[in-house]
Design a protein around this motif. Structure first.
Motif, PDB file in Angstrom:
ATOM      1  N   SER B  17       0.601  -1.553   0.175  1.00  0.00           N
ATOM      2  CA  SER B  17       0.202  -0.016   0.126  1.00  0.00           C
ATOM      3  C   SER B  17       0.683   1.795   0.006  1.00  0.00           C
ATOM      4  O   SER B  17       0.610   2.992  -0.294  1.00  0.00           O
ATOM      5  CB  SER B  17      -0.836  -0.101   1.269  1.00  0.00           C
ATOM      6  OG  SER B  17      -1.398   1.667   1.276  1.00  0.00           O
ATOM      7  N   ALA B  18       1.946   1.051   0.895  1.00  0.00           N
ATOM      8  CA  ALA B  18       2.042   2.708   0.828  1.00  0.00           C
ATOM      9  C   ALA B  18       4.344   1.712   1.704  1.00  0.00           C
ATOM     10  O   ALA B  18       4.175   1.459   2.006  1.00  0.00           O
ATOM     11  CB  ALA B  18       1.962   3.807   1.911  1.00  0.00           C
ATOM     12  N   CYS B  19       5.172   3.264   0.929  1.00  0.00           N
ATOM     13  CA  CYS B  19       6.493   2.718   1.894  1.00  0.00           C
ATOM     14  C   CYS B  19       6.516   3.844   2.531  1.00  0.00           C
ATOM     15  O   CYS B  19       5.720   5.125   2.096  1.00  0.00           O
ATOM     16  CB  CYS B  19       7.375   3.316   0.609  1.00  0.00           C
ATOM     17  SG  CYS B  19       9.413   2.307   0.993  1.00  0.00           S
ATOM     18  N   LEU B  20       7.405   3.831   3.901  1.00  0.00           N
ATOM     19  CA  LEU B  20       7.506   4.615   5.033  1.00  0.00           C
ATOM     20  C   LEU B  20       9.220   5.071   4.596  1.00  0.00           C
ATOM     21  O   LEU B  20       9.493   3.509   5.033  1.00  0.00           O
ATOM     22  CB  LEU B  20       6.414   4.757   6.218  1.00  0.00           C
ATOM     23  CG  LEU B  20       5.085   4.395   5.947  1.00  0.00           C
ATOM     24  CD1 LEU B  20       4.697   4.259   7.268  1.00  0.00           C
ATOM     25  CD2 LEU B  20       4.888   5.552   5.654  1.00  0.00           C
ATOM     26  N   VAL B  45       6.556   9.603   3.271  1.00  0.00           N
ATOM     27  CA  VAL B  45       5.131   8.655   2.633  1.00  0.00           C
ATOM     28  C   VAL B  45       5.401   8.016   1.303  1.00  0.00           C
ATOM     29  O   VAL B  45       4.698   9.437   0.490  1.00  0.00           O
ATOM     30  CB  VAL B  45       4.174   9.322   3.108  1.00  0.00           C
ATOM     31  CG1 VAL B  45       2.732   7.649   3.444  1.00  0.00           C
ATOM     32  CG2 VAL B  45       4.051   9.305   4.839  1.00  0.00           C
ATOM     33  N   PRO B  47       2.736   6.541  -1.256  1.00  0.00           N
ATOM     34  CA  PRO B  47       1.818   5.285  -1.606  1.00  0.00           C
ATOM     35  C   PRO B  47       1.864   4.824  -2.975  1.00  0.00           C
ATOM     36  O   PRO B  47       2.720   5.631  -3.945  1.00  0.00           O
ATOM     37  CB  PRO B  47       0.694   6.452  -1.987  1.00  0.00           C
ATOM     38  CG  PRO B  47       0.958   7.833  -2.065  1.00  0.00           C
ATOM     39  CD  PRO B  47       2.780   7.600  -1.523  1.00  0.00           C
ATOM     40  N   LEU B  90      -1.876   7.817   4.389  1.00  0.00           N
ATOM     41  CA  LEU B  90      -1.728   6.601   4.041  1.00  0.00           C
ATOM     42  C   LEU B  90      -3.171   6.291   3.354  1.00  0.00           C
ATOM     43  O   LEU B  90      -4.476   6.859   3.871  1.00  0.00           O
ATOM     44  CB  LEU B  90      -1.496   5.611   5.030  1.00  0.00           C
ATOM     45  CG  LEU B  90      -0.155   6.182   5.494  1.00  0.00           C
ATOM     46  CD1 LEU B  90      -0.125   4.960   7.232  1.00  0.00           C
ATOM     47  CD2 LEU B  90       0.985   5.034   4.924  1.00  0.00           C
ATOM     48  N   ARG B  93      -5.434   2.131   5.999  1.00  0.00           N
ATOM     49  CA  ARG B  93      -5.682   1.506   7.148  1.00  0.00           C
ATOM     50  C   ARG B  93      -4.799  -0.070   7.442  1.00  0.00           C
ATOM     51  O   ARG B  93      -4.567   0.074   8.197  1.00  0.00           O
ATOM     52  CB  ARG B  93      -6.352   2.236   8.123  1.00  0.00           C
ATOM     53  CG  ARG B  93      -6.581   3.758   8.150  1.00  0.00           C
ATOM     54  CD  ARG B  93      -7.289   4.731   9.535  1.00  0.00           C
ATOM     55  NE  ARG B  93      -6.958   4.585  10.298  1.00  0.00           N
ATOM     56  CZ  ARG B  93      -6.127   5.450  11.607  1.00  0.00           C
ATOM     57  NH1 ARG B  93      -6.399   6.372  10.686  1.00  0.00           N
ATOM     58  NH2 ARG B  93      -6.137   5.269  12.417  1.00  0.00           N
ATOM     59  N   ARG B  96      -0.626  -3.682   3.125  1.00  0.00           N
ATOM     60  CA  ARG B  96       0.394  -3.482   3.640  1.00  0.00           C
ATOM     61  C   ARG B  96       1.910  -2.471   3.805  1.00  0.00           C
ATOM     62  O   ARG B  96       1.344  -1.254   2.396  1.00  0.00           O
ATOM     63  CB  ARG B  96       1.525  -4.683   2.178  1.00  0.00           C
ATOM     64  CG  ARG B  96       0.456  -6.115   2.516  1.00  0.00           C
ATOM     65  CD  ARG B  96       1.038  -6.567   1.347  1.00  0.00           C
ATOM     66  NE  ARG B  96       2.704  -6.992   1.432  1.00  0.00           N
ATOM     67  CZ  ARG B  96       2.933  -7.214   0.177  1.00  0.00           C
ATOM     68  NH1 ARG B  96       2.315  -7.831  -0.729  1.00  0.00           N
ATOM     69  NH2 ARG B  96       4.359  -7.363   0.360  1.00  0.00           N
ATOM     70  N   VAL B  97       2.035  -2.323   5.008  1.00  0.00           N
ATOM     71  CA  VAL B  97       3.214  -1.464   5.339  1.00  0.00           C
ATOM     72  C   VAL B  97       4.726  -1.380   4.490  1.00  0.00           C
ATOM     73  O   VAL B  97       5.094  -2.086   5.977  1.00  0.00           O
ATOM     74  CB  VAL B  97       2.806  -0.133   6.175  1.00  0.00           C
ATOM     75  CG1 VAL B  97       3.768   1.617   6.198  1.00  0.00           C
ATOM     76  CG2 VAL B  97       1.444   0.180   6.383  1.00  0.00           C
ATOM     77  N   ALA B 118      -3.128  -2.725  10.160  1.00  0.00           N
ATOM     78  CA  ALA B 118      -1.801  -2.818   8.639  1.00  0.00           C
ATOM     79  C   ALA B 118      -1.122  -3.889   8.834  1.00  0.00           C
ATOM     80  O   ALA B 118      -1.155  -4.462  10.219  1.00  0.00           O
ATOM     81  CB  ALA B 118      -1.302  -1.555   9.033  1.00  0.00           C
ATOM     82  N   PHE B 120       2.731  -4.596   8.648  1.00  0.00           N
ATOM     83  CA  PHE B 120       4.230  -3.540   8.555  1.00  0.00           C
ATOM     84  C   PHE B 120       5.368  -4.612   7.907  1.00  0.00           C
ATOM     85  O   PHE B 120       4.899  -6.242   8.528  1.00  0.00           O
ATOM     86  CB  PHE B 120       4.837  -3.650   9.426  1.00  0.00           C
ATOM     87  CG  PHE B 120       3.611  -1.962  10.446  1.00  0.00           C
ATOM     88  CD1 PHE B 120       2.639  -1.902  10.065  1.00  0.00           C
ATOM     89  CD2 PHE B 120       3.862  -0.938   9.544  1.00  0.00           C
ATOM     90  CE1 PHE B 120       2.032  -1.120  11.049  1.00  0.00           C
ATOM     91  CE2 PHE B 120       4.032   0.730  10.186  1.00  0.00           C
ATOM     92  CZ  PHE B 120       2.675   0.076  10.632  1.00  0.00           C
TER      93      PHE B 120
END
Lengths: 359, 359
Positions: B17-20, B45, B47, B90, B93, B96-97, B118, B120
């Protein structure tokens, strides 16, 4: 009592199974050992009861100064999985596990994958209880670090400024810190003229010129304890508005200093400084909190910020560093470290607090 | 294509879903911005689809060089909760993060508490796909960093060694790296005599004397790309066993170099060096892997270690640095950075590889 034993007492009292400490200041605080910030895991496993173990890469193990009565050293070889080694030393696989704040995500995620039944939490609510209150030896170390930084601040009044770039002055400050007794230099911000409006400015090639105000915020370590002080220097004539802002800033810093004492909420120290600056019309230009704790780490608890209602206590050491930042024009900041005594605060930085006029 | 767009393509392809991205080299690789390693959260963030956002402390926001076509900047104020700001950006909620490996545990744990649904995971399995293979501009930057470090290695043959302590020589190496074009010095290991047996030795007050072999392993950054090279220096006469070990070491390094090419498993490069050292009877004294990838980070993928069966590929850059460490007596290491070409490897370090005899 040894620090690890005190931590174990806290863990047992809170029902936490074990504490895992890796990067950051917790590990050296409890073991004397600084982990290298690399991809090979270093982690102390401190169980609520029983022997603490320092899991360390084999090729870094010779750097550890052993304390056999406090912890055992467990070197791991290049083809071992250090996460498995850590897990093997936990007292149970489904307890509460407190992890040091600066531990790398990659290790937390691996530990969580292996220990699906454990509950992970930050170690700081426990470790801060010990680290926040400095004992006499720690205050002495912070005082020595402050005095060393103060000698640099005084010497800066006599160096040449105009015509040199920020990076050059920053390098000189680093050299002076070492000459005056620092073991490590952590930072030496030199922010001149309009760059002063960026509180965490990185020194650039900008050449300092007449009329500039230069913010110098520098610190490092002496015997593992940190220094952190900020003074400002005006190159030649001072602009009237800057001079007025400096008087306000100095009054704000003094107000916060006089407010700081055991029993006062941390946020009240912030408010004391902020009120003086707001009353003078600079409120929106004070864009950061008033201070941060300091010890074996430059920034640690307690944080002197709105919203922190925690009562301050004897032995707590922190910065008081209000600033005024006018984007595109100038910035100023004045910072001392203080330590709380039974009935007030003592400054650990004592170089002159005027806006020094330099060449 | 911009790097962030490439990452988004990978995220979408993998269903992430997104990379932090926070501390570490991922953030500067994708955004050009280096986060400060402090308690105030900086986090990009990214996405899988839509706009990337860099969440950054308000007082550090002036340090960011904007790239409005690549990401938006979202400064957060001192009384905001940056974790909530990240979560607000994001796309969902419960997806996959992927989190950058060096993100601090305290932020991972807070994010997990807010995003209970989520999943991680480490961002590295995705980011490494981009970071491992260097394009022409990156190879050029690594070559320039290597040449700068090589000039220091050559100058070290002519300095005075006997009678000076390790710390003093280490400081001089740092100064030389800057003189030769480095923007930052990351490390300058000087390990003399018996200290050489500790691969990651921290320079001490030990005075270098005749008969010592001194391991010098140093590196830093030029235009954000890293250097890392190791050469050894013998003060006066060389002990017979050390001279023999050096010949073995040089042959081992050459064997690994000749083995390295696209299609070969990373572990085969390690094995090539290890075999030469083992055959000469020094096997148990080579206590670390043969190398590590290098780029915007000193240590990154691919790791040249037993167990890494990943095939090497064109554009990969890594160290080849076998060592021999005899506890209590001496240590030696020889390190070059290489980059893989279509049919072999090219060395990016080319200073003399003999055991230099110095004063």
């Amino acid at each position: 009592m040894k620090r690890i034993a005190k931590l174990q007492e806290l863990l047992a009292g809170e029902g936490v199974s074990a504490c895992l400490l890796s990067l950051g200041a917790d590990l050296p605080y409890f073991t004397g050992y600084h982990a290298m910030p690399l991809e090979r895991l270093t982690m102390a496993v401190v169980p609520a009861e029983g022997e603490a173990v320092l899991v360390v890469p084999e090729l870094e193990a010779p750097r550890v100064v052993p304390r056999p009565d406090e912890f055992r050293i467990r070197p791991w070889g290049e083809t071992e999985d250090p996460v498995e080694v850590v897990v093997d030393h936990l007292p149970e696989r489904d307890g509460r596990v407190a992890v040091g704040d600066q531990t790398w995500a990659v290790f937390v995620l691996r530990l969580q994958a292996v220990l699906a039944q454990a509950r992970f939490e930050s170690a700081t609510p426990l470790t801060r209880l010990l680290r926040m209150r400095k004992d006499d030896a720690e205050v002495k170390a912070l005082r020595a670090a402050g005095e060393s930084a103060d000698r640099v601040a005084v010497r800066l009044r006599d160096i040449e400024w105009a015509g040199r770039n920020e990076r050059d002055v920053s390098t000189q400050i680093g050299r002076m810190l070492r000459e005056e007794g620092h073991d490590h230099v952590e930072f030496a911000i030199v922010a001149s003229g309009p760059n002063g409006a960026s509180p965490h400015h990185e020194p650039t090639d900008r050449v300092i010129e007449g009329g500039d105000v230069v913010v110098c915020d520098f610190g490092g370590r002496v015997d593992d304890y940190c220094s952190d002080t900020t003074r400002c220097f005006a190159v030649g004539d001072v602009d009237h508005e800057v001079a007025r802002a400096w008087d306000v800033l100095q009054a704000a810093q003094q107000a916060a200093f006089e407010t700081a004492r055991p029993g006062i909420a941390a946020q009240d120290v912030d408010r004391a400084a902020r009120r003086v600056i707001a009353d003078a019309g600079f409120g929106k230009h004070f864009v950061h909190r008033t201070g941060h704790g300091i010890g074996t780490e430059t920034h640690e608890h307690p944080y002197i910020v709105e919203g922190n209602k925690e009562p301050l206590d004897e032995g707590m050491a922190f910065s008081i560093e209000p600033g005024i930042y006018v984007a595109g024009r100038f910035g100023i900041r004045l910072e001392d470290i203080v330590v709380l005594t039974a009935d007030g605060a003592e400054r650990l930085n004592n170089s002159p607090r005027d806006l020094a006029v330099v060449r």
